[in-house]
Scaffold this active site. Structure first.
Site, mmCIF file in Angstrom:
data_model
loop_
_atom_site.group_PDB
_atom_site.id
_atom_site.type_symbol
_atom_site.label_atom_id
_atom_site.label_comp_id
_atom_site.label_asym_id
_atom_site.label_seq_id
_atom_site.Cartn_x
_atom_site.Cartn_y
_atom_site.Cartn_z
ATOM 1 N N ASP A 1 0.832 -1.214 0.000
ATOM 2 C CA ASP A 1 0.000 0.000 0.000
ATOM 3 C C ASP A 1 0.862 1.258 0.000
ATOM 4 O OD1 ASP A 1 -1.265 -2.368 1.472
ATOM 5 O OD2 ASP A 1 -3.028 -1.192 0.995
ATOM 6 N N ASP B 1 -1.443 -2.814 -3.937
ATOM 7 C CA ASP B 1 -1.773 -1.396 -3.903
ATOM 8 C C ASP B 1 -0.511 -0.571 -4.140
ATOM 9 O OD1 ASP B 1 -4.412 -1.964 -3.616
ATOM 10 O OD2 ASP B 1 -4.658 -1.059 -1.631
ATOM 11 N N TYR C 1 -1.945 4.090 -6.383
ATOM 12 C CA TYR C 1 -3.139 4.864 -5.973
ATOM 13 C C TYR C 1 -3.526 5.912 -7.019
ATOM 14 C CZ TYR C 1 -3.147 2.513 -1.484
ATOM 15 O OH TYR C 1 -3.206 1.550 -0.517
ATOM 16 N N ASN D 1 -6.607 -4.036 -4.470
ATOM 17 C CA ASN D 1 -7.829 -3.436 -5.016
ATOM 18 C C ASN D 1 -7.542 -2.178 -5.834
ATOM 19 O OD1 ASN D 1 -7.261 -2.669 -2.211
ATOM 20 N ND2 ASN D 1 -8.917 -1.197 -2.479
ATOM 21 N N HIS D 2 -6.456 -1.463 -5.510
ATOM 22 C CA HIS D 2 -6.129 -0.267 -6.304
ATOM 23 C C HIS D 2 -5.516 -0.622 -7.656
ATOM 24 C CE1 HIS D 2 -7.263 2.933 -3.527
ATOM 25 N NE2 HIS D 2 -6.921 2.089 -2.572
ATOM 26 N N HIS E 1 -3.391 -9.634 -0.851
ATOM 27 C CA HIS E 1 -3.615 -8.240 -0.472
ATOM 28 C C HIS E 1 -4.504 -8.109 0.771
ATOM 29 C CE1 HIS E 1 -3.607 -3.986 -0.766
ATOM 30 N NE2 HIS E 1 -4.920 -3.929 -0.868
ATOM 31 N N HIS F 1 -11.046 -0.917 10.001
ATOM 32 C CA HIS F 1 -10.979 -0.811 8.552
ATOM 33 C C HIS F 1 -10.761 -2.191 7.924
ATOM 34 C CE1 HIS F 1 -11.347 2.594 6.004
ATOM 35 N NE2 HIS F 1 -10.430 2.157 5.178
ATOM 36 N N HIS F 2 -11.600 -2.513 6.952
ATOM 37 C CA HIS F 2 -11.499 -3.775 6.200
ATOM 38 C C HIS F 2 -11.694 -5.013 7.077
ATOM 39 C CE1 HIS F 2 -10.327 -1.309 2.904
ATOM 40 N NE2 HIS F 2 -9.126 -1.042 3.359
ATOM 41 N N HIS G 1 -3.436 -3.945 2.515
ATOM 42 C CA HIS G 1 -4.815 -3.452 2.499
ATOM 43 C C HIS G 1 -5.149 -2.557 3.699
ATOM 44 C CE1 HIS G 1 -8.642 -3.259 0.636
ATOM 45 N NE2 HIS G 1 -9.291 -4.101 1.388
ATOM 46 N N HIS H 1 -4.087 -0.049 6.395
ATOM 47 C CA HIS H 1 -2.946 0.870 6.413
ATOM 48 C C HIS H 1 -2.385 0.996 7.817
ATOM 49 C CE1 HIS H 1 -4.956 2.651 2.619
ATOM 50 N NE2 HIS H 1 -4.391 1.486 2.402
HETATM 51 FE FE LIG Z 1 -6.109 -2.147 -0.492
#
Ligand SMILES: [Fe+2]
Ligand SMILES: *[C@@H]1O[C@H](CO)[C@@H](O)[C@H](O)[C@H]1NC(C)=O
Ligand SMILES: *[C@@H]1O[C@H](CO)[C@@H](O)[C@H](O)[C@H]1NC(C)=O
Ligand SMILES: *[C@@H]1O[C@H](CO)[C@@H](O)[C@H](O)[C@H]1NC(C)=O
Ligand SMILES: *[C@@H]1O[C@H](CO)[C@@H](O)[C@H](O)[C@H]1NC(C)=O
Ligand SMILES: *[C@@H]1O[C@H](CO)[C@@H](O)[C@H](O)[C@H]1NC(C)=O
Length: 467
Positions: free
Chosen positions: A166, A195, A198, A232-233, A317, A326-327, A354, A356
């Site tokens: 990331d 990632d 971005y 995902n990015h 990821h 988060h996530h 994923h 951060h």
């Molecule tokens: Fe991600």
């Protein structure tokens, strides 16, 4: 138990930061600057194009075969296709060889890429430093770089991997990369858990931010391979922009040796490197039973020879165990599918991004549940991998600071700081994992763990008696 361990550390003055105690492990209370850092402006030094007409830029390398005797060299020429040839030679040797690559371009929304070159060099000698030159041909500007091939796979071959995820392209990203490069542990190859640029955070997924990311990271990835995982990015799926096919910028720019491991997709593949067998999975491709990824992974396990490559490492990821808000639970469906295999085949460590922030799990599994038996809590399991989340490269979206409370028992250490990791394999039984938070400068270890190989040294004495 943790109380007494931590208390004695405190008495010795070794414990520098505020720590909360829970039923689980440690939540670091390290306090850092709260300001999110922005993406570095387009005119930043790290984004400068190399001088010279049509000079190769965004140079990056990755492993090019299954064994470690191949390298894929990729680069972009901005003005003209130029040459696809890579000239390469062993240090101090007069014997120069050529490899021929391909060139491609792609369009994305309003953007058209430069000329993206990929060239696979094979049959290199193990454990050898090579020079390589790009941008050949009269009138062009050529550039020369070096890389070192890994030793031949073998049980007691020491090797050092960096870990990053990331990353993005903020001032923090630049700090993470600088700290990785200056780390005295000297990562020889970087495992990147997804990632990358971005760019998709910009209007129209402004793909010039893929180019800036390529120029920013060149100072490391032109000289040592980065092993890519799709995040995902990397999807860049944007039907509203007319972009219906996922992963187009990523797969156009970053080639991986997927065919060499019998994979049918660049999104999942494996490599051997020194004493490690590395399996790369895609959180954003189908992984259910009968899917191509599932069938490929099922066929991978018997190929892993722990005498030749004792260390079995999985990259993905989205983490399977995460205790940040988060996530939370995003990796749950893949956990249900693949965790029984990880335990059965004694995977040593699973790295994900994923989220951060940083987190390290205990050795736990949660595979007994069968809908009706209610056995759905993680339990300590000496055959299970340790799960490490290292999505703390420093991108524009900032840190994930909110954590689920209390800290679950599966979570050994968690901290919302940017940083990078080092997996230092010593021999078939011992590897040292360390996590380096940016605030401390490049040499300080904020969390670490001796990993005992699950195949060769399965008994691991843990300070926590029960969970
Ligand atoms: Fe991600
Ligand atoms: C955040 O940034 C502002 C403006 O640059 C600065 O004044 C402030 O001290 C920063 N805060 C922290 C905690 O670093
Ligand atoms: C990025 O880091 C490098 C190495 O520390 C430094 O030379 C450069 O000036 C930094 N660039 C920016 C934009 O922060
Ligand atoms: C595993 O690797 C070792 C060392 O390279 C080799 O001697 C052995 O034959 C291999 N085993 C299998 C089943 O291929
Ligand atoms: C589910 O697990 C329970 C207890 O572990 C076992 O008795 C039962 O047979 C299992 N059910 C199925 C359908 O496998
Ligand atoms: C493996 O490495 C560990 C850590 O450096 C060391 O303590 C151990 O003695 C080594 N094992 C062998 C067989 O050399």
């Amino acid at each position: 138990m943790w109380y007494s361990v931590v208390a004695s550390f405190s008495l010795l003055g070794l414990f520098l930061h505020v720590v909360e105690f829970t039923k689980g492990g440690i939540t670091s209370g390290f306090v850092r600057s709260i300001n999110y850092s922005l993406d570095m402006p387009l005119n930043s030094d790290v984004f400068r194009a190399p001088p010279g007409y049509n000079a190769p830029q965004q140079v990056h390398i990755t492993q090019g075969d299954h064994e470690g005797r191949g390298v894929i060299v990729s680069w972009v020429t901005p003005d003209l296709p130029g040459s696809n040839t890579v000239l390469y030679w062993v240090e101090r040797s007069e014997n120069k060889k050529y490899a021929e690559g391909i060139v491609l371009t792609y369009k994305y929304s309003r953007y058209t890429s430069g000329y993206i070159h990929h060239c696979k060099i094979t049959n290199l000698e193990f454990d050898t430093t090579y020079y390589y030159q790009l941008g050949l041909g009269a009138g062009y500007s050529s550039r020369t770089f070096t890389f070192t091939t890994p030793p031949s796979p073998g049980p007691d071959v020491p090797y050092t991997f960096g870990l990053m995820g990331d990353l993005g392209q903020t001032f923090d990203s630049n700090r993470t990369l600088t700290h990785y490069q200056k780390n005295p542990a000297k990562g020889q190859t970087l495992l990147f858990v997804g990632d990358l640029s971005y760019a998709d955070d910009y209007p129209f997924h402004d793909n010039t931010r893929w180019d800036t990311w390529g120029r920013f990271t060149e100072r490391s990835v032109a000289y040592q391979p980065w092993i890519w995982t799709a995040g995902n990015h990397e999807l860049d799926f944007a039907p509203d922009l007319g972009e219906h096919k996922p992963f187009v910028p990523y797969t156009s720019r970053y080639h991986v040796p997927f065919e060499a491991s019998g994979s049918t997709s660049p999104l999942w593949y494996s490599i051997k490197r020194a004493s490690a067998y590395i399996i790369v999975l895609s959180s954003y491709s189908a992984y259910g039973k009968y899917t191509p990824q599932y069938e490929w992974l099922e066929n991978e396990w018997p190929k892993v020879n722990r005498t030749q490559t004792p260390w079995l490492v999985v990259l993905m990821h989205s983490p399977l165990y995460n205790s940040y808000v988060h996530h939370y639970m995003e990796g749950e469906t893949m956990r249900v599918m693949y965790e029984p295999w990880f335990v059965e085949h004694k995977v040593d460590v699973v790295f994900a991004g994923h989220v951060h922030a940083y987190e390290r799990s205990e050795r736990i599994s949660n595979i007994a549940y069968n809908i009706t038996n209610g056995i759905c809590d993680p339990v300590r399991d000496e055959s299970a991998p340790i799960y490490i989340t290292i999505g703390d490269g420093g991108n524009i979206e900032g840190l994930a600071t909110e954590m689920t409370e209390p800290q679950p028992s599966y979570s050994a250490y968690r901290e919302a700081s940017f940083g990078h990791g080092i997996l230092d394999i010593k021999n078939r039984t011992h590897a040292f994992f360390s996590w380096h938070r940016n605030e401390d400068g490049y040499a300080v270890v904020a969390d670490s763990k001796w990993l005992l190989n699950r195949y060769w040294k399965p008994s691991e004495v843990s300070p926590v008696a029960s969970i």
